[in-house]
Every structure is written in C-alpha cells, then in structure tokens.
Design a protein around this motif. Structure first.
Motif, PDB file in Angstrom:
ATOM      1  N   GLN A   1      -2.841 -17.988  10.578  1.00 16.46           N
ATOM      2  CA  GLN A   1      -4.121 -17.398  10.256  1.00 16.46           C
ATOM      3  C   GLN A   1      -4.917 -17.092  11.513  1.00 16.46           C
TER       4      GLN A   1
ATOM      5  N   GLU B   1      -8.011   1.368  13.219  1.00 15.43           N
ATOM      6  CA  GLU B   1      -6.614   1.798  13.312  1.00 15.43           C
ATOM      7  C   GLU B   1      -6.472   3.093  14.108  1.00 15.43           C
TER       8      GLU B   1
ATOM      9  N   TYR C   1      -5.715 -13.427  16.478  1.00 10.32           N
ATOM     10  CA  TYR C   1      -4.365 -13.984  16.537  1.00 10.32           C
ATOM     11  C   TYR C   1      -3.992 -14.313  17.975  1.00 10.32           C
TER      12      TYR C   1
ATOM     13  N   SER D   1       6.615  -5.491  17.043  1.00 11.29           N
ATOM     14  CA  SER D   1       6.975  -6.064  15.740  1.00 11.29           C
ATOM     15  C   SER D   1       5.746  -6.581  15.000  1.00 11.29           C
TER      16      SER D   1
ATOM     17  N   GLY E   1       4.280  -5.386  11.251  1.00  9.09           N
ATOM     18  CA  GLY E   1       4.483  -6.494  10.332  1.00  9.09           C
ATOM     19  C   GLY E   1       3.367  -6.619   9.318  1.00  9.09           C
ATOM     20  N   LYS E   2       3.317  -7.786   8.655  1.00 10.12           N
ATOM     21  CA  LYS E   2       2.396  -7.998   7.539  1.00 10.12           C
ATOM     22  C   LYS E   2       1.083  -8.679   7.947  1.00 10.12           C
ATOM     23  N   ARG E   3       1.057  -9.366   9.079  1.00  9.61           N
ATOM     24  CA  ARG E   3      -0.120 -10.180   9.407  1.00  9.61           C
ATOM     25  C   ARG E   3      -1.266  -9.376  10.018  1.00  9.61           C
ATOM     26  N   THR E   4      -0.955  -8.261  10.655  1.00  7.64           N
ATOM     27  CA  THR E   4      -1.990  -7.510  11.343  1.00  7.64           C
ATOM     28  C   THR E   4      -2.979  -6.872  10.366  1.00  7.64           C
TER      29      THR E   4
ATOM     30  N   ARG F   1      -2.866  -1.309  11.696  1.00  9.47           N
ATOM     31  CA  ARG F   1      -1.499  -0.884  11.948  1.00  9.47           C
ATOM     32  C   ARG F   1      -1.468   0.396  12.777  1.00  9.47           C
TER      33      ARG F   1
ATOM     34  N   ARG G   1      -0.598   3.961  12.982  1.00  9.20           N
ATOM     35  CA  ARG G   1      -0.466   5.000  11.953  1.00  9.20           C
ATOM     36  C   ARG G   1      -0.068   6.319  12.621  1.00  9.20           C
TER      37      ARG G   1
END
Length: 461
Positions: A2, A92, A163, A213, A217-220, A223, A225
């Motif tokens: 998290q 983004e 993060y 990666s 991925g899913k945590r960011t 993204r 684009r």
C-alpha cells in the motif's frame, strides 16, 4: 503493498515511510556508484590511472542523469499536485509526455556519446595517463544510456504516488546486480574498466524493466497511456520549467567536476594522483548529497500533495521533520570527514600518494557540508511547492555564482590548495543564503496558495 496515506497519516510516520525507502535507495545508488570506483581503484598496476580515467567520465555520466532528473523530478511534483486535486487523467497525461521526453533525450545523448566521447573526455580535463581507460568505460556505458534514462527518470513518478518501497526496489535491483557483476567482469574476465561499464549498463537495464513493469501493473494510480497519446508542448514545457532546477543542480555538478579536473591538470602538470584523490573526495561528497536528495525526494509527495490540497499545517510539519533529519545526516558525515579523513583512503584502496592528498585536503574540501541541510532540504522544499524560479536561483547560486569562480580565483593566491578550499567556502555561503531565503518566503508561498484555493471555491459556488 500500500502507498502512504498522504492526506491523513501522522506527518512524522508518513514522512518516515516515504523518506526512509528513498534514502535507502539513494544509499544503494551511492553504493552503486562507489563500487565501480572501489573495484577499479584496486586493479593491480593501473589502479590509479584507471580511477583517474573513470573520474573524468563521471561529469559525462552526471549530464546523462541530469536529463533524467529534468523529466523525473520536474514531472513528479506536477503529478502529485494533480492527484491531490483528484485529476487522475491529467496526471497520466503528464506521465506519458514525460516518458516520451525520456526516450528522446536518451536517443540524442547516446548518439553524442558514441560520436564525441573521446573529445568530451579531453575537453573535460582527462590526464594523459587516464584517457585510454576513460574512453574504454564511456564507449560501453553509452550503449546503455536509454536504460539509465528510463530507470532514473520514471522512478520519481513511482515515489510521488507514495510507493517509496517500490521506488527503492528499482535502485536495489540494479545495485545488487552491479555489485555481483563488477568483480566478475573486472577481475575474473580481466576486462578492467570495460567490465565495470558493462556491469553498470546491465544493472540499469534490470532497473528499467522493474520500473516499466510497475506502470503496466495493477498497483499504480496512473498508467502510461499510448493509444490516445499526443505530444503536448504545454505540459512538456511545464515539466522542463519545474525540472530545470534539479537539472541545473546535476549539470552544474558536472561542470564543477570538469573545472576541478582542468584546474588540477593546470596546477599539477597532469598528476593522476590528484585526479584520483579528487575522485575519492567527490565520492565522499556524494555520501551526503545523495541521501539528502533521497530525503527530499521522499518528502516531496507529502509536501506537494498537501500543498495541492490546501492542508498547510501538514506542509509545515513535513518541512520541519525534513530539515531536522537532514541536519542530523549532515552532522554525521561532516564530523567523520573532518576528524578521520584517512578512512576514505582505505575504503577506496588508495595508493600512498593519493592517501596523503586525501589527508591533507579533505578537511577543507568538506568543511561546508554542515550547511547541506539547508541547501538540499530547503531547495527541495521549494521544488515540492512548485516554486520554480526560487529553486532555479538557488541551484545556480552554489555552483555557478560561487564555486566555479572561486575555483579559478583562489588558486591564484593559494595554488593547488585553493581548488579544494573553493568547495568548502562555497558550501558555507550557499547554505546560509538558502536558509535566509526560505525563512523570508515560506509563509508568503502558503498564503498565496490559500488565496488561490479560496478564489477557486468561490467560482465553484
């Protein structure tokens, strides 16, 4: 994993959660840089000349990292402010434009280093005995420039989301791999400085893959684009405008090293022992500068997010914690450098002539690092508060206005010693001016932001 709660978590704990991984990442990055120098300095027979050649390469390498900072550190605060304002799509767009800029800069720099590498080393003051080794290192390093740009340039966009551990991971992967490959390539495969360069670019490639990666991925929260991507000059100019300060910080650090090398060649007749000693002293300087940058980078998301959201009490507390932590770090390195400088000669396997120069000149070279807490922490605070002009002026102050002129002027009276005194004197003056500037401007910056938020609220109503 998290991200940190930038809006509600306790300021001290949140800053620790953000800054500790960032500081560790910079310490790892420092080890990343120092390992090459330690192993190269230990090469039998040619160690001093190889270290001198590698030392002249570092201004070139710092220019490469300066362009990554231009985009990464310039774009990350803008992304943090947009996230604080709940404008994810705009964040983004900034990220994707920044990535394209990194690719463009990487391609241009690769071409320049491959074509003009030797000329640059000669221009930057390479001693004749170290030129061959510098050429060998730079020729291989140039092939990995794009990896460096991606790894260093995108990492701030990870940390700015909270993060910090993932951002630390990108540096740790490269550092561990570099430490493992250096002795293998340098000694086992007998590649010398070419082995150090190969280990470096392979390590940066691994870091670049790690960073990419994350953004796919899913945590960011944001993204890359590309489907709807359109270059937006306005955004790119905003990134450059904010990133020009860290760019100048690193680019002028390169200029300073070039001036040092040229002046040492002039006053010592090209004695590679002086260039090797300077390389070690600058490495020690990085022992405080890089962790301080990590501390500032770690604090940036917390300061920028709450500045964007109008949580000014949290901004004040974050700045206070940042400055205290920076002061403690500076005090430790400053004390060691002035009291037992010979310890660094041992770390870098310095030959006796080089070790003697370190004992003689390091205390005066490092005497101003006690003021780095103001120079680095408060300048990074201006950057986090999107105060481009102020941060730009302070970036120019220490190196362009003070250090480079002093490096030319003091040797006229003091000889070679003046080159080393110039660093310490410039650091003392610049840190004092930065602290005074911050105390004079900080309240006004927060007041103007509050007024802007109030006007926006009235328009919404």
């Amino acid at each position: 994993m998290q991200g940190a709660d930038l809006a509600r978590g306790k300021v001290g704990k949140t800053l620790l959660k953000l800054a500790l991984p960032s500081v560790v990442a910079q310490l790892i990055n420092l080890l990343y840089n120092l390992v090459d120098r330690m192993f190269v300095g230990a090469i039998p027979v040619t160690g001093t000349d190889s270290l001198a050649g590698l030392g002249v390469c570092f201004p070139v390498l710092m220019i490469v990292s300066a362009f990554s900072a231009l985009v990464g550190i310039g774009g990350a605060p803008l992304v943090a402010v947009r996230l604080g304002e709940k404008k994810t799509k705009e964040a983004e767009t900034i990220l994707t434009n920044g990535f394209v800029m990194l690719l463009a800069f990487g391609a241009i720099l690769t071409a320049i280093l491959l074509v003009f590498g030797e000329e640059l080393l000669i221009l930057f003051g390479a001693p004749a005995s170290g030129l061959l080794y510098g050429k060998e290192y730079l020729a291989i390093y140039a092939l990995g420039t794009l990896f460096v740009m991606i790894a260093l340039g995108l990492n701030p966009f990870i940390s700015t989301q909270g993060y910090a551990l993932i951002g630390m991971g990108s540096v740790a992967i490269g550092a561990v791999l570099n430490i493992a490959l250096d002795p293998l390539f340098i000694f086992v495969f007998d590649m010398g400085v070419k082995g150090a360069a190969l280990a470096t670019i392979l390590s940066q490639a691994a870091s670049a893959i790690w960073v990419l990666s994350f953004f796919f991925g899913k945590r960011t929260a944001i993204r890359l684009r590309f489907r709807a991507f359109r270059p937006q000059p306005k955004i790119m100019l905003s990134v450059v405008a904010l990133g020009i300060s860290p760019f100048i910080m690193q680019a002028t650090e390169s200029a300073v090293q070039i001036v040092f090398n040229v002046q040492l060649t002039r006053y010592t007749g090209g004695d590679s022992a002086y260039t090797a000693a300077l390389t070690i002293m600058l490495s020690v300087m990085q022992m405080i500068a890089l962790p301080l940058n990590g501390l500032g980078t770690g604090a940036q998301p917390l300061i920028s997010f709450n500045y964007g959201a109008g949580n000014f009490d949290r901004v004040r507390k974050a700045v206070k914690w940042l400055f205290v932590a920076a002061s403690v770090m500076c005090l430790i390195v400053w004390t060691i450098s002035l009291s037992v400088p010979q310890i660094f000669a041992v770390i870098f396997s310095a030959e006796p002539p080089v070790a003697a120069l370190i004992r003689q000149y390091m205390p005066v070279f490092m005497m101003g690092t006690i003021c780095f807490s103001a120079q680095f922490a408060l300048q990074n605070t201006f950057l986090a508060l999107v105060q481009t002009k102020v941060s730009y002026a302070l970036a120019v102050l220490r190196k362009i206005i003070l250090l480079i002129p002093l490096t030319f002027l003091l040797p006229l009276r003091m000889g070679t010693a003046g080159i080393f005194y110039a660093e310490g004197i410039a650091d003392l003056i610049a840190g004092t001016i930065t602290a005074i500037t911050f105390l004079a401007m900080f309240r006004g910056i927060l007041r103007r932001r509050m007024e802007a938020l109030n006007r926006e609220t009235v328009r919404t109503i």
